[in-house]
Design an enzyme around this catalytic site. Structure first.
Site, PDB file in Angstrom:
ATOM      1  N   ASP A 104      40.719  17.063  70.922  1.00  8.04           N
ATOM      2  CA  ASP A 104      40.697  15.602  70.895  1.00  8.04           C
ATOM      3  C   ASP A 104      42.104  15.008  70.966  1.00  8.04           C
ATOM      4  O   ASP A 104      42.340  13.934  70.445  1.00  8.04           O
ATOM      5  CB  ASP A 104      39.969  15.099  69.646  1.00  8.04           C
ATOM      6  CG  ASP A 104      40.576  15.668  68.363  1.00  8.04           C
ATOM      7  OD1 ASP A 104      41.519  16.474  68.451  1.00  8.04           O
ATOM      8  OD2 ASP A 104      40.110  15.296  67.276  1.00  8.04           O
ATOM      9  N   LYS A 155      48.035  15.473  55.488  1.00  9.10           N
ATOM     10  CA  LYS A 155      47.622  14.118  55.093  1.00  9.10           C
ATOM     11  C   LYS A 155      48.301  13.617  53.806  1.00  9.10           C
ATOM     12  O   LYS A 155      47.629  13.270  52.824  1.00  9.10           O
ATOM     13  CB  LYS A 155      46.102  14.042  54.957  1.00  9.10           C
ATOM     14  CG  LYS A 155      45.374  14.385  56.258  1.00  9.10           C
ATOM     15  CD  LYS A 155      43.876  14.126  56.167  1.00  9.10           C
ATOM     16  CE  LYS A 155      43.157  14.356  57.491  1.00  9.10           C
ATOM     17  NZ  LYS A 155      43.165  15.686  58.038  1.00  9.10           N
TER      18      LYS A 155
END
Ligand code: GTP
Length: 324
Positions: A104, A155
């Site tokens: 992606d 993250k």
């Protein structure tokens, strides 16, 4: 070299479209996201292994109907194994080293140069890094001498991010990396495995061309723009009988007579844009229908969705058979 492509995620950020279609089959600038990722591979890649899971049957069927230039094998997960588990599950028979690609990301990167860098510097792997403002959704790397990665945090909160260089989802790994992944359970490669690999020499390869993660509607459309601007959207001209400058990609079986187009549009197979309608910066998936005099801007229209006559929509995502 062989390539392992991770393609098993749920694509939650692109719901409702991904309730029925895996995000890698969403057409961007005229072809499915997955095929733009595969385009990065050098022609002499020996085999591409697709680590599938969610909607594996649809991906399998599409790849069989549209065979890429490399031999392709799919290895499916009965239960989602995460990125690391997916690598472990599909990693049998991988070359040493091998390419690892997320399915992606839209990027301009020379994979041969990446493999050469891995060869020259040694270590367990070389990870492409993109420089971004907002690092929060990504794995962030701190770089030392010779771009050796000295810290990797998945993250992080902005105050804990060690730099603005993030894992771009394209890497070369020595095969031994697969031995570092626990077997038989779901594993996040980035969270659980990568930090422990740093002592074995992990290097960064800073991207200079364009890069985007096409995982949200906004970024999907931004990726489409990058692809068109990078010349990867085909001819891009508006078909005779319709109006506008383009670039747009109109897939076979679409009907667009008498419609107008702004920039950056994909009109999927069997989609219809009726006369008097205007579409810009959008993706119309297979069989989507924009009725006469409707206006569509910044939208992702799922398969067989419909925009009614005269309606004006901006920034809308419609799932399969959705209506606006
Ligand atoms: P979101 O749910 O919207 O975050 O998307 P996603 O499910 O694709 O997750 P993410 O973007 O973090 O995944 C990065 C890459 O890893 C994508 O290419 C995914 O298809 C792939 N991936 C994520 N989870 C799995 C998994 O459990 N198995 C396999 N084989 N691939 C996965």
């Amino acid at each position: 070299m062989k390539a392992l492509v991770l393609i098993g995620g749920f694509g939650t950020r692109l719901r409702p479209v991904t309730y029925t279609v895996p995000k890698q089959l969403i057409p961007i600038a005229g072809k499915p996201m997955l095929y733009h990722v595969l385009d990065l591979l050098p022609p002499d890649v020996e085999e591409v292994v697709l680590a599938t899971g969610y909607k594996a049957d649809l991906i399998d069927a599409y790849v069989r109907a549209h065979p890429p230039r490399w031999p392709v094998r799919t290895v499916s997960e009965a239960e989602p194994l995460g990125t690391g588990g997916g690598m472990k599950n599909a990693g049998d028979g991988m070359s040493d080293p091998f390419y690892l690609l997320n399915s992606d990301v839209i990027a301009s990167v020379d994979l041969r140069a990446l493999a050469e860098r891995q060869h020259d510097r040694g270590g367990i792997g070389t990870m492409t890094l993109a420089e971004v403002e907002d690092t929060k959704p990504y794995g962030v790397a701190a770089l030392g001498e010779g771009d050796r990665i000295t810290e990797f945090v998945e993250k992080p909160e902005p105050e804990n991010a060690p730099s603005h260089w993030i894992n771009a989802g394209i890497a070369v790994w020595q095969r031994e990396v697969l031995d570092a992944i626990p077997a038989g359970r779901a594993v996040s490669f980035e969270k659980e495995v990568v930090p422990g690999l740093l002592p074995r020499g992990l290097y960064g390869f800073r991207l200079t061309g364009y890069w985007d993660d096409a995982g949200t509607p906004e970024r999907l459309l931004r990726s489409q723009r990058l692809l068109f601007e990078g010349g990867r959207g085909g001819k891009g001209t508006v078909p005779t009988g319709s109006f506008g400058t383009g670039p747009i990609a109109v897939l076979p079986g679409a009907t667009v007579r008498g419609a107008s187009f702004g920039r950056f549009v994909t009109v999927g197979a069997g989609a219809v844009v009726d006369s008097g309608a205007y579409v810009e910066n959008s993706i119309l998936m297979d069989g989507a229908h924009v009725d006469r005099d409707a206006t569509v801007s910044g939208c992702l229209l799922g398969p067989r969705s419909r925009v009614h006559p005269g309606h004006r929509i901006t920034g809308v995502v419609l799932g399969e058979h959705g209506e606006a």
